[in-house]
Design an enzyme around this catalytic site. Sequence first.
Site, PDB file in Angstrom:
ATOM      1  N   CYS A 127     -26.619-134.665  17.493  1.00 31.04           N
ATOM      2  CA  CYS A 127     -26.103-135.969  17.216  1.00 31.04           C
ATOM      3  C   CYS A 127     -26.314-136.997  18.182  1.00 31.04           C
ATOM      4  CB  CYS A 127     -24.507-135.775  16.813  1.00 31.04           C
ATOM      5  SG  CYS A 127     -24.370-134.510  15.670  1.00 31.04           S
ATOM      6  N   ASN A 153     -20.268-136.013  18.132  1.00 32.02           N
ATOM      7  CA  ASN A 153     -21.386-135.322  18.605  1.00 32.02           C
ATOM      8  C   ASN A 153     -20.953-133.882  19.576  1.00 32.02           C
ATOM      9  OD1 ASN A 153     -23.266-135.502  21.769  1.00 32.02           O
ATOM     10  ND2 ASN A 153     -23.862-134.404  19.889  1.00 32.02           N
ATOM     11  N   GLY A 154     -21.366-132.779  18.858  1.00 31.18           N
ATOM     12  CA  GLY A 154     -20.804-131.624  19.421  1.00 31.18           C
ATOM     13  C   GLY A 154     -20.838-130.444  18.308  1.00 31.18           C
TER      14      GLY A 154
END
Length: 494
Positions: A18, A123-124
């Site tokens: 992402c 994100n992650g």
Amino acid sequence: MKPFLADPFDSDSLHEECGVFGVIGVADAASFVALGLHALQHRGQEAGGIYAHDPEQGFNGAHRFGYVRDNFTKAEVISTLPGPLAIGHVRYSTAGTKANTAIRDVQPFFGEFAMGGCAIAHNGNITNATALRRELIERGSIFQSSSDSECIIHLMARSIQRNLAERLKDALRRVEGAFSVIAMTRTKLIGVRDPLGVRPLVLGRVGDDGYALASETCALDIIGAEFVREIEPGEMVVISPGKVESSRPFAPAGSRFCIFEHVYFSRPDSIIGGRSVYETRRQIGVELAREAPIEADLVCAVPDSGTPAAIGYAQESGIPFGMGIIRNQYMGRTFIEPTDQIRNMGVRLKLNVNRALIQGKRVVLVDDSVVRGTTSRKIKDMILDAGAAEVHFRIASPPTAWPCFYGVDTPDRGKLLAAQMTPAEMRDWIGVDSLAFVSLDGLYRAAGEAGGRKNDCPQYCDACFSGDYPVAPSDQIERGFQMLEGSETAHAAE
């Protein structure tokens, strides 16, 4: 709409999952976000989305499969996203079903709360998402996607805090794993990093009163924003025009930033920890040349990610650098529906050998990593078919022997070549004259850690190389994943 096809010729690479970008305090914020996402396209090429807020029209969102340039540069899309505040997201799939990706899985996600709406982009990867999802469903939550990130919205809904920033803090305290989150309310832009700071997030200044949050500094550059600083591990910033408020919602923890951002994921023109990504990659090549010298006539990169390391290897070894492999820059990821005949062409559709340069030479090929090894074999065959006398692989990362559970699309451990073979066995299986990886200490030195890796307290997350997971992957352990025996996190999980 038919889902955007993942690249059928790129299955032997690691993918970041992402990129996130947000901006506040500018006219037509969605246009700025579209530019930022375009700069972050390398972090996610499957789909993207933007949410914006306008005081008169409220929240509006758009989600599309495919490239940012094909969707969010059109006036008819951007005109539906008015307002001075917007966030966006580009993605590959992590949690959820990759083969059956639906538009409902595309972020940012949006929730309407008693105190107003909130959109989030993550994100992650949440390593306890399965347990959280099960708990939330049992308590009445109705999920709309297969994404682990949606858990954050439902956890916020169950918080009793009086404002959305505090509800986001509550939610993220329940989350394990890696997260850099950008969120927006009607008036605020919010950024948060997990306590270990595994995934990146930076702050920039736009004009007099505007601010931007982004996964990488290259996304600030494209909109002419001034880089201010990195959001620190475990920090939350709540931003309004002309004002940034910082807090620390989590217990202190040592930073474990993903070292593979230095190797591959980040763009080479980005800055991480005050250090040029390009320079780190060039220095990896220098370390490789010191650790694994070889007599050869030519150093070539496997483009594009191997290029800085190949330049460093050539400079340190004194062997000339040449563009022995040329990348076809214009082969889009959608290209054509791959028949078996087309698929068998494999990397030849993306890469072509500069035969006149290669013929008769002893060639050192520098690449960023070896995952399954299938692409390495095909590239070796191409080099030999072009008349190379010898082929020597040098890899700008240690052997990738463990899967990542923090936001990287890594195959199961059984499909990672380094988990099944020694380097000597890998050399023979790929069929090259020699194969060498940069050492873990060498990688740390290239990243600016002169003393190498501190084994008792590593400076980075390097679990894909070492098996040392800084956060126990709870969901994977529940499914039977065996952690490295003797690791600190494995003992904690027990």
